[in-house]
Write an enzyme that holds these catalytic residues in place. Structure first.
Site, mmCIF file in Angstrom:
data_model
loop_
_atom_site.group_PDB
_atom_site.id
_atom_site.type_symbol
_atom_site.label_atom_id
_atom_site.label_comp_id
_atom_site.label_asym_id
_atom_site.label_seq_id
_atom_site.Cartn_x
_atom_site.Cartn_y
_atom_site.Cartn_z
ATOM 1 C CG ASP A 1 -14.276 -17.210 36.028
ATOM 2 O OD1 ASP A 1 -14.144 -17.835 36.948
ATOM 3 O OD2 ASP A 1 -14.251 -15.956 36.281
HETATM 4 N N1 URA Z 1 -9.916 -14.483 37.544
HETATM 5 C C1 URA Z 1 -11.158 -14.328 37.003
HETATM 6 O O1 URA Z 1 -11.734 -13.485 36.968
HETATM 7 N N2 URA Z 1 -11.507 -15.536 36.124
HETATM 8 C C2 URA Z 1 -10.966 -16.783 35.992
HETATM 9 O O2 URA Z 1 -11.283 -17.594 35.377
HETATM 10 C C3 URA Z 1 -9.682 -16.731 36.574
HETATM 11 C C4 URA Z 1 -8.917 -15.554 37.424
#
Ligand code: URA
Length: 245
Positions: free
Chosen positions: A106
């Site tokens: 993310d």
């Molecule tokens: N889980 C999340 O919430 N975000 C990420 O970037 C990876 C795993």
């Protein structure tokens, strides 16, 4: 020049996994020198003209592998319609090959990512059937209770269904914040944040510390490190058939 199996060449280009490439050949979607290809066909790269779904695939580029530390704020795609910085911006400008991120992280998360143009390795590391383990350290507000941790370990319900971590443990537990280390073998959107929310805590920082065999320590505190195919084989339990040759 040596010939290679057609489905292998397609997989090496990162167009599809070997199995998917075979399906494409069977479905008549692949042609060699203008004629519909058949399973078992061998081709010579750089000589035979191969098309998949009507698009020519050219000679494979130099294969490159970079471990990078993605800071918060970068998107893990190759382009972004909103004009946000992509992880490709983290690569030295002299890298001319078309690399792509192997798996997602993310925009608000940080930590280890692998950028490569090795489609075979990318398939292996991202396909759910291989169950590659990813490890995260989630900093949350407040002191996580033992009961909440046990709940997380047993598994929680999110919109896609019931999900449980491969492991979860508390690395730090202070009155105002705690760090949960959590390993997953799947990767649903915002999965860690949503799982932690289900046990009643807010993630304020999320760092990926491992992606399959690759660990943050391999970066030794640097923002990026190019690794060779030989190093990948040494680091991982993968064998050379998992990488493009
Ligand atoms: N889980 C999340 O919430 N975000 C990420 O970037 C990876 C795993």
């Amino acid at each position: 020049m040596e010939s290679s199996k057609l489905q292998q060449v397609i997989a090496h280009k990162g167009i599809a996994s070997r199995r998917k490439a075979e399906e494409l050949i069977r479905a008549g979607k692949v042609s060699v020198n203008g004629k519909t290809a058949h399973i078992g066909q061998r081709v010579i790269l750089g000589e035979d003209i191969i098309s998949v779904n009507g698009e020519k695939i050219d000679k494979p580029e130099n294969l490159r592998y970079f471990l990078v530390y993605k800071p918060v704020g970068y998107v893990s795609t190759t382009s972004d319609e909103l004009g946000r910085k992509t992880v490709l911006k983290l690569l030295p400008t002299k890298v001319t090959e078309r690399l792509y991120p192997v798996g997602r992280l993310d925009k608000d998360s940080e930590g280890l990512m692998l950028l490569s143009n090795d489609g075979e390795l990318a398939n292996k590391l991202t396909h759910p059937s291989f169950g590659i383990q990813k490890t995260y350290e989630a900093t949350v507000k407040g002191k996580v209770s033992y009961k909440a941790l046990q709940h997380l370990r047993r598994g929680v319900r999110i919109s896609e269904g019931y999900v449980s971590p491969r492991s979860a443990k508390l690395l730090e537990k202070d009155p105002d914040q705690s760090i949960i280390q959590i390993s997953l073998s799947e990767g649903k959107k915002h999965q860690v944040r949503r799982m932690v929310a289900r046990i009643g805590y807010d993630v304020i920082k999320l760092v990926r510390t491992a992606l399959g065999p690759f660990k943050l320590e391999h970066l030794a505190g640097k923002p990026l490190k190019e690794i060779t195919k030989e190093e990948i084989l040494a680091i991982s339990k993968l064998d050379s058939s998992d990488l493009t040759t």
